[in-house]
Motif scaffolding. Sequence first.
Motif, PDB file in Angstrom:
ATOM      1  N   ASP A  19       0.886  -1.147   0.000  1.00 27.04           N
ATOM      2  CA  ASP A  19       0.000   0.000   0.000  1.00 27.04           C
ATOM      3  C   ASP A  19       0.943   1.221   0.000  1.00 27.04           C
ATOM      4  O   ASP A  19       2.121   1.091   0.323  1.00 27.04           O
ATOM      5  N   TYR A  20       0.436   2.378  -0.356  1.00 25.80           N
ATOM      6  CA  TYR A  20       1.317   3.555  -0.404  1.00 25.80           C
ATOM      7  C   TYR A  20       1.257   4.358   0.905  1.00 25.80           C
ATOM      8  O   TYR A  20       2.152   4.266   1.736  1.00 25.80           O
ATOM      9  N   ASN A  21       0.180   5.131   1.087  1.00 21.23           N
ATOM     10  CA  ASN A  21       0.091   5.991   2.270  1.00 21.23           C
ATOM     11  C   ASN A  21      -0.044   5.171   3.553  1.00 21.23           C
ATOM     12  O   ASN A  21      -0.859   4.276   3.645  1.00 21.23           O
ATOM     13  N   GLY A  22       0.797   5.497   4.514  1.00 20.39           N
ATOM     14  CA  GLY A  22       0.804   4.790   5.785  1.00 20.39           C
ATOM     15  C   GLY A  22       1.711   3.575   5.782  1.00 20.39           C
ATOM     16  O   GLY A  22       1.990   3.004   6.824  1.00 20.39           O
ATOM     17  N   THR A  23       2.181   3.176   4.603  1.00 16.36           N
ATOM     18  CA  THR A  23       3.012   1.980   4.489  1.00 16.36           C
ATOM     19  C   THR A  23       4.428   2.343   4.043  1.00 16.36           C
ATOM     20  O   THR A  23       5.377   2.145   4.794  1.00 16.36           O
ATOM     21  N   ILE A  24       4.569   2.883   2.825  1.00 18.25           N
ATOM     22  CA  ILE A  24       5.903   3.327   2.388  1.00 18.25           C
ATOM     23  C   ILE A  24       5.970   4.846   2.270  1.00 18.25           C
ATOM     24  O   ILE A  24       7.015   5.391   1.922  1.00 18.25           O
ATOM     25  N   ALA A  25       4.855   5.497   2.556  1.00 18.86           N
ATOM     26  CA  ALA A  25       4.797   6.966   2.520  1.00 18.86           C
ATOM     27  C   ALA A  25       3.997   7.455   3.722  1.00 18.86           C
ATOM     28  O   ALA A  25       3.110   6.760   4.218  1.00 18.86           O
ATOM     29  N   ILE A  26       4.335   8.626   4.162  1.00 18.11           N
ATOM     30  CA  ILE A  26       3.580   9.303   5.216  1.00 18.11           C
ATOM     31  C   ILE A  26       3.089  10.619   4.632  1.00 18.11           C
ATOM     32  O   ILE A  26       3.885  11.411   4.116  1.00 18.11           O
ATOM     33  N   ASP A  27       1.782  10.827   4.692  1.00 20.33           N
ATOM     34  CA  ASP A  27       1.158  12.045   4.152  1.00 20.33           C
ATOM     35  C   ASP A  27       1.572  12.317   2.703  1.00 20.33           C
ATOM     36  O   ASP A  27       1.830  13.453   2.306  1.00 20.33           O
ATOM     37  N   GLN A 117       2.550   2.633  11.738  1.00 14.05           N
ATOM     38  CA  GLN A 117       3.453   3.789  11.711  1.00 14.05           C
ATOM     39  C   GLN A 117       2.634   5.032  12.059  1.00 14.05           C
ATOM     40  O   GLN A 117       1.603   4.940  12.723  1.00 14.05           O
ATOM     41  N   ASP A 118       3.061   6.189  11.600  1.00 10.01           N
ATOM     42  CA  ASP A 118       2.459   7.463  11.975  1.00 10.01           C
ATOM     43  C   ASP A 118       0.987   7.614  11.609  1.00 10.01           C
ATOM     44  O   ASP A 118       0.259   8.338  12.275  1.00 10.01           O
ATOM     45  N   GLU A 119       0.527   6.949  10.549  1.00  7.46           N
ATOM     46  CA  GLU A 119      -0.859   7.111  10.121  1.00  7.46           C
ATOM     47  C   GLU A 119      -1.808   6.120  10.773  1.00  7.46           C
ATOM     48  O   GLU A 119      -2.996   6.108  10.484  1.00  7.46           O
ATOM     49  N   GLY A 120      -1.312   5.265  11.662  1.00  4.95           N
ATOM     50  CA  GLY A 120      -2.153   4.331  12.380  1.00  4.95           C
ATOM     51  C   GLY A 120      -2.409   3.045  11.615  1.00  4.95           C
ATOM     52  O   GLY A 120      -1.872   2.824  10.530  1.00  4.95           O
ATOM     53  N   LEU A 121      -3.238   2.180  12.206  1.00  2.12           N
ATOM     54  CA  LEU A 121      -3.540   0.866  11.653  1.00  2.12           C
ATOM     55  C   LEU A 121      -4.986   0.521  11.967  1.00  2.12           C
ATOM     56  O   LEU A 121      -5.410   0.607  13.123  1.00  2.12           O
ATOM     57  N   CYS A 122      -5.735   0.145  10.967  1.00  2.00           N
ATOM     58  CA  CYS A 122      -7.110  -0.291  11.150  1.00  2.00           C
ATOM     59  C   CYS A 122      -7.111  -1.647  11.859  1.00  2.00           C
ATOM     60  O   CYS A 122      -6.419  -2.578  11.431  1.00  2.00           O
ATOM     61  N   THR A 123      -7.888  -1.759  12.914  1.00  2.54           N
ATOM     62  CA  THR A 123      -7.943  -3.007  13.678  1.00  2.54           C
ATOM     63  C   THR A 123      -8.392  -4.178  12.817  1.00  2.54           C
ATOM     64  O   THR A 123      -7.862  -5.288  12.930  1.00  2.54           O
ATOM     65  N   GLU A 124      -9.355  -3.954  11.938  1.00  2.00           N
ATOM     66  CA  GLU A 124      -9.836  -5.013  11.053  1.00  2.00           C
ATOM     67  C   GLU A 124      -8.705  -5.535  10.158  1.00  2.00           C
ATOM     68  O   GLU A 124      -8.602  -6.737   9.902  1.00  2.00           O
ATOM     69  N   THR A 125      -7.844  -4.649   9.714  1.00  3.60           N
ATOM     70  CA  THR A 125      -6.701  -5.042   8.892  1.00  3.60           C
ATOM     71  C   THR A 125      -5.700  -5.836   9.720  1.00  3.60           C
ATOM     72  O   THR A 125      -5.182  -6.859   9.269  1.00  3.60           O
ATOM     73  N   LEU A 126      -5.456  -5.393  10.935  1.00  8.83           N
ATOM     74  CA  LEU A 126      -4.564  -6.122  11.842  1.00  8.83           C
ATOM     75  C   LEU A 126      -5.041  -7.563  12.014  1.00  8.83           C
ATOM     76  O   LEU A 126      -4.251  -8.497  11.938  1.00  8.83           O
ATOM     77  N   LEU A 127      -6.332  -7.734  12.224  1.00 12.53           N
ATOM     78  CA  LEU A 127      -6.883  -9.066  12.460  1.00 12.53           C
ATOM     79  C   LEU A 127      -6.832  -9.960  11.222  1.00 12.53           C
ATOM     80  O   LEU A 127      -6.983 -11.174  11.332  1.00 12.53           O
ATOM     81  N   ASN A 128      -6.610  -9.392  10.053  1.00  9.68           N
ATOM     82  CA  ASN A 128      -6.496 -10.155   8.809  1.00  9.68           C
ATOM     83  C   ASN A 128      -5.049 -10.367   8.380  1.00  9.68           C
ATOM     84  O   ASN A 128      -4.791 -10.860   7.284  1.00  9.68           O
TER      85      ASN A 128
END
Length: 155
Positions: A19-27, A117-128
């Motif tokens: 994924d781009y934003n939140g993964t290899i990029a911030i904002d 990272q800085d943009e957070g993590l969706c709990t549903e994504t964490l559980l998957n």
Amino acid sequence: MKIDIPGREVLEIKNIVFDYNGTIAIDGKLIEGVSEIINELSSSFSFYVITADTYGSVQKELENTKCDVITIGKNTQDKSKLEFIESIGAKNTLSVGNGRNDKFMLKHSVLGIAILQDEGLCTETLLNSDILVKSIFDVFAYLKDENRLIATLRN
């Protein structure tokens, strides 16, 4: 990369999907050092970045990076990401993401890594996901040293 993990089938990873934003990029800005590591590892893996390009910056930010950029529409992003990994072979794909739209991609890849990272993590994504990391550089460390993956995933 073939990884024999005790208690699990042998993984053969050919594709890396970020994924781009939140993964290899911030904002919308590529994290410093990411391009260089992707370029270094590009002889071993095919890299893809899949994004709705919220900030409109992905092409410019990745212009010198050895990866394919896949831009998806604003609607049904989760399904678009899943369809993409299925098209390249989910059983040979490691995927990394943090947003809700990454949940299916992480669940159906042979290895799904959630990133906080800085943009957070969706709990549903964490559980998957199979693994949670604190930095994109942790993912690169797994790609450089398979023993880290074995230690994390073995029975």
